[in-house]
Write a protein that holds these residues in place. Sequence first.
Motif, PDB file in Angstrom:
ATOM      1  N   ASP A   1       0.795  -1.227   0.000  1.00 37.40           N
ATOM      2  CA  ASP A   1       0.000   0.000   0.000  1.00 37.40           C
ATOM      3  C   ASP A   1       0.827   1.277   0.000  1.00 37.40           C
ATOM      4  OD1 ASP A   1       0.977  -0.473   2.526  1.00 37.40           O
ATOM      5  OD2 ASP A   1      -0.837   0.168   3.575  1.00 37.40           O
ATOM      6  N   THR A   2       2.137   1.163   0.175  1.00 35.70           N
ATOM      7  CA  THR A   2       3.033   2.325   0.183  1.00 35.70           C
ATOM      8  C   THR A   2       4.441   1.811  -0.035  1.00 35.70           C
ATOM      9  OG1 THR A   2       3.677   4.299   1.458  1.00 35.70           O
ATOM     10  CG2 THR A   2       3.345   2.261   2.701  1.00 35.70           C
ATOM     11  N   ASP A   3       5.434   2.599   0.324  1.00 34.06           N
ATOM     12  CA  ASP A   3       6.819   2.135   0.225  1.00 34.06           C
ATOM     13  C   ASP A   3       7.593   2.563   1.465  1.00 34.06           C
ATOM     14  OD1 ASP A   3       8.271   4.807  -0.305  1.00 34.06           O
ATOM     15  OD2 ASP A   3       6.748   4.767  -1.879  1.00 34.06           O
ATOM     16  N   GLY A   4       8.717   1.912   1.673  1.00 34.75           N
ATOM     17  CA  GLY A   4       9.513   2.191   2.859  1.00 34.75           C
ATOM     18  C   GLY A   4      10.056   3.599   2.911  1.00 34.75           C
ATOM     19  N   PHE A   5      10.269   4.219   1.746  1.00 34.58           N
ATOM     20  CA  PHE A   5      10.776   5.589   1.728  1.00 34.58           C
ATOM     21  C   PHE A   5       9.764   6.551   2.352  1.00 34.58           C
ATOM     22  CE2 PHE A   5      12.701   3.827  -2.331  1.00 34.58           C
ATOM     23  CZ  PHE A   5      13.899   3.484  -1.721  1.00 34.58           C
ATOM     24  N   THR A   6       8.501   6.382   1.981  1.00 34.35           N
ATOM     25  CA  THR A   6       7.455   7.234   2.539  1.00 34.35           C
ATOM     26  C   THR A   6       7.344   7.049   4.048  1.00 34.35           C
ATOM     27  OG1 THR A   6       6.213   7.151   0.466  1.00 34.35           O
ATOM     28  CG2 THR A   6       4.994   7.801   2.431  1.00 34.35           C
ATOM     29  N   LEU A   7       7.409   5.794   4.486  1.00 37.86           N
ATOM     30  CA  LEU A   7       7.339   5.515   5.922  1.00 37.86           C
ATOM     31  C   LEU A   7       8.557   6.092   6.637  1.00 37.86           C
ATOM     32  CD1 LEU A   7       6.023   1.837   5.965  1.00 37.86           C
ATOM     33  CD2 LEU A   7       4.727   3.956   6.257  1.00 37.86           C
ATOM     34  N   CYS A   8       9.706   6.026   5.999  1.00 38.62           N
ATOM     35  CA  CYS A   8      10.921   6.580   6.582  1.00 38.62           C
ATOM     36  C   CYS A   8      10.749   8.074   6.828  1.00 38.62           C
ATOM     37  CB  CYS A   8      12.109   6.315   5.656  1.00 38.62           C
ATOM     38  SG  CYS A   8      13.700   6.935   6.281  1.00 38.62           S
ATOM     39  N   GLN A   9      10.203   8.788   5.851  1.00 42.73           N
ATOM     40  CA  GLN A   9       9.966  10.222   6.007  1.00 42.73           C
ATOM     41  C   GLN A   9       8.989  10.505   7.141  1.00 42.73           C
ATOM     42  OE1 GLN A   9       8.920  10.887   1.743  1.00 42.73           O
ATOM     43  NE2 GLN A   9      10.323  12.602   1.891  1.00 42.73           N
ATOM     44  N   THR A  10       7.933   9.689   7.233  1.00 47.17           N
ATOM     45  CA  THR A  10       6.939   9.875   8.289  1.00 47.17           C
ATOM     46  C   THR A  10       7.553   9.677   9.667  1.00 47.17           C
ATOM     47  OG1 THR A  10       5.172   9.122   6.817  1.00 47.17           O
ATOM     48  CG2 THR A  10       4.717   9.079   9.177  1.00 47.17           C
TER      49      THR A  10
ATOM     50  N   ASP B   1      19.865  -2.176  -7.438  1.00 44.50           N
ATOM     51  CA  ASP B   1      20.224  -0.813  -7.823  1.00 44.50           C
ATOM     52  C   ASP B   1      20.622  -0.012  -6.590  1.00 44.50           C
ATOM     53  OD1 ASP B   1      20.452   1.727  -8.812  1.00 44.50           O
ATOM     54  OD2 ASP B   1      18.576   1.671  -9.962  1.00 44.50           O
ATOM     55  N   ASP B   2      21.762   0.659  -6.656  1.00 45.24           N
ATOM     56  CA  ASP B   2      22.222   1.459  -5.527  1.00 45.24           C
ATOM     57  C   ASP B   2      21.293   2.623  -5.214  1.00 45.24           C
ATOM     58  OD1 ASP B   2      24.425  -0.081  -5.072  1.00 45.24           O
ATOM     59  OD2 ASP B   2      25.826   1.202  -6.168  1.00 45.24           O
ATOM     60  N   THR B   3      20.420   2.987  -6.162  1.00 38.55           N
ATOM     61  CA  THR B   3      19.563   4.157  -5.974  1.00 38.55           C
ATOM     62  C   THR B   3      18.703   4.015  -4.728  1.00 38.55           C
ATOM     63  OG1 THR B   3      19.493   4.547  -8.351  1.00 38.55           O
ATOM     64  CG2 THR B   3      17.802   5.614  -7.016  1.00 38.55           C
ATOM     65  N   ASP B   4      18.098   2.851  -4.517  1.00 37.42           N
ATOM     66  CA  ASP B   4      17.252   2.638  -3.339  1.00 37.42           C
ATOM     67  C   ASP B   4      18.031   2.903  -2.061  1.00 37.42           C
ATOM     68  OD1 ASP B   4      15.077   2.030  -4.828  1.00 37.42           O
ATOM     69  OD2 ASP B   4      14.940  -0.078  -4.248  1.00 37.42           O
ATOM     70  N   ARG B   5      19.244   2.428  -2.025  1.00 39.65           N
ATOM     71  CA  ARG B   5      20.052   2.569  -0.823  1.00 39.65           C
ATOM     72  C   ARG B   5      20.405   4.032  -0.577  1.00 39.65           C
ATOM     73  NH1 ARG B   5      24.144  -2.537  -2.129  1.00 39.65           N
ATOM     74  NH2 ARG B   5      22.496  -3.981  -2.711  1.00 39.65           N
ATOM     75  N   ILE B   6      20.774   4.728  -1.634  1.00 44.42           N
ATOM     76  CA  ILE B   6      21.147   6.133  -1.507  1.00 44.42           C
ATOM     77  C   ILE B   6      19.950   6.963  -1.069  1.00 44.42           C
ATOM     78  CG2 ILE B   6      21.956   8.157  -2.769  1.00 44.42           C
ATOM     79  CD1 ILE B   6      23.528   6.185  -4.563  1.00 44.42           C
ATOM     80  N   VAL B   7      18.794   6.726  -1.695  1.00 42.47           N
ATOM     81  CA  VAL B   7      17.582   7.473  -1.340  1.00 42.47           C
ATOM     82  C   VAL B   7      17.230   7.244   0.126  1.00 42.47           C
ATOM     83  CG1 VAL B   7      15.094   7.662  -1.730  1.00 42.47           C
ATOM     84  CG2 VAL B   7      16.646   7.554  -3.673  1.00 42.47           C
ATOM     85  N   GLY B   8      17.296   6.012   0.568  1.00 42.66           N
ATOM     86  CA  GLY B   8      16.991   5.710   1.964  1.00 42.66           C
ATOM     87  C   GLY B   8      17.883   6.471   2.932  1.00 42.66           C
TER      88      GLY B   8
ATOM     89  N   THR C   1      23.685  19.891   3.104  1.00 39.86           N
ATOM     90  CA  THR C   1      22.880  18.970   2.316  1.00 39.86           C
ATOM     91  C   THR C   1      22.578  17.739   3.162  1.00 39.86           C
ATOM     92  OG1 THR C   1      24.758  17.734   1.418  1.00 39.86           O
ATOM     93  CG2 THR C   1      24.085  19.740   0.231  1.00 39.86           C
ATOM     94  N   SER C   2      21.644  16.930   2.700  1.00 36.75           N
ATOM     95  CA  SER C   2      21.308  15.707   3.426  1.00 36.75           C
ATOM     96  C   SER C   2      22.522  14.792   3.539  1.00 36.75           C
ATOM     97  CB  SER C   2      20.163  14.980   2.718  1.00 36.75           C
ATOM     98  OG  SER C   2      19.831  13.792   3.392  1.00 36.75           O
ATOM     99  N   MET C   3      23.284  14.680   2.453  1.00 39.36           N
ATOM    100  CA  MET C   3      24.482  13.827   2.496  1.00 39.36           C
ATOM    101  C   MET C   3      25.522  14.388   3.451  1.00 39.36           C
ATOM    102  SD  MET C   3      25.319  12.321  -1.273  1.00 39.36           S
ATOM    103  CE  MET C   3      24.307  11.015  -1.991  1.00 39.36           C
ATOM    104  N   ASP C   4      25.682  15.730   3.467  1.00 36.30           N
ATOM    105  CA  ASP C   4      26.639  16.331   4.390  1.00 36.30           C
ATOM    106  C   ASP C   4      26.238  16.065   5.832  1.00 36.30           C
ATOM    107  OD1 ASP C   4      28.113  17.305   2.294  1.00 36.30           O
ATOM    108  OD2 ASP C   4      27.315  19.342   2.393  1.00 36.30           O
ATOM    109  N   PHE C   5      24.942  16.163   6.112  1.00 34.37           N
ATOM    110  CA  PHE C   5      24.462  15.914   7.472  1.00 34.37           C
ATOM    111  C   PHE C   5      24.743  14.458   7.862  1.00 34.37           C
ATOM    112  CE2 PHE C   5      21.527  14.871  10.835  1.00 34.37           C
ATOM    113  CZ  PHE C   5      21.491  16.019  11.619  1.00 34.37           C
ATOM    114  N   ASN C   6      24.457  13.539   6.939  1.00 33.15           N
ATOM    115  CA  ASN C   6      24.696  12.124   7.232  1.00 33.15           C
ATOM    116  C   ASN C   6      26.172  11.850   7.489  1.00 33.15           C
ATOM    117  OD1 ASN C   6      21.990  11.521   6.905  1.00 33.15           O
ATOM    118  ND2 ASN C   6      22.209  10.877   4.776  1.00 33.15           N
TER     119      ASN C   6
END
Length: 238
Positions: free
Chosen positions: A60-69, A86-93, A159-164
């Motif tokens: 019904d949704t995806d883990g990215f949306t839940l992560c933001q919530t 795909d590395d994209t999922d990992r980077i986005v997370g 940036t988000s990456m800098d914060f991480n």
Amino acid sequence: MNRTILVVDDDQKTRNLLKTYLEKHQYEVRVAHDGVSFLAEFERFKDELSLVILDVMLPDTDGFTLCQTVRRQSPVPIIMLTASADDTDRIVGLELGADDYIAKPYNPRELLARIKAIHRRMQLGGPGVAVRFLRFAGFSMDLLERQLTDAAGALVVLTSMDFNLLRFFAEHAGETLDRGRLMEQTRGRDLGPLDRSLDVQISRLRQRLNDDGKQPLLIKTVRGSGYVFSADVAASDA
């Protein structure tokens, strides 16, 4: 500290196996099968949770949306599970505020090791302390709001990456961190032989921290090994 983990995965067999495995290692595990049930469990138990495990693909949704919530409400650590190569999922997370990720299929022992590592970092603030702030050299990192302020209380734009990256440095202060490990944590991929993007990012982060001289005091280069965050870090919930 609490040892309560909330897991969302739409595969019943996977949920049950993971619940059984983690309970054998003295964790209390709550499970959900989709986004709706996850959010209900999260609202009910969020003050008790020590970690959340999110499957990326849900009916019904995806883990990215839940992560933001989750991130809007809580600094609780998040591990993402992804079946994508795909590395994209990992980077986005990671950019959305996840603390770690693991690819499916995975060895439960590896997941357990990741959980233990995150819990060790949480204990930086001492037994019973829910870490929200990391403070060092006049700076304050708000892990819930994902903001950095300087000694005058002014917001430091990252940036988000800098914060991480800065968070990873602060949580591992005093450790020599090799470039490959830093690259994986901030970008979710291996470091290529000619890839200088991490060095560029560290240079930019030093500038943001006014640590840009020939002899930086916070993020030091360890020749042939990587980098070390040399500041004294204090953690607290307020």
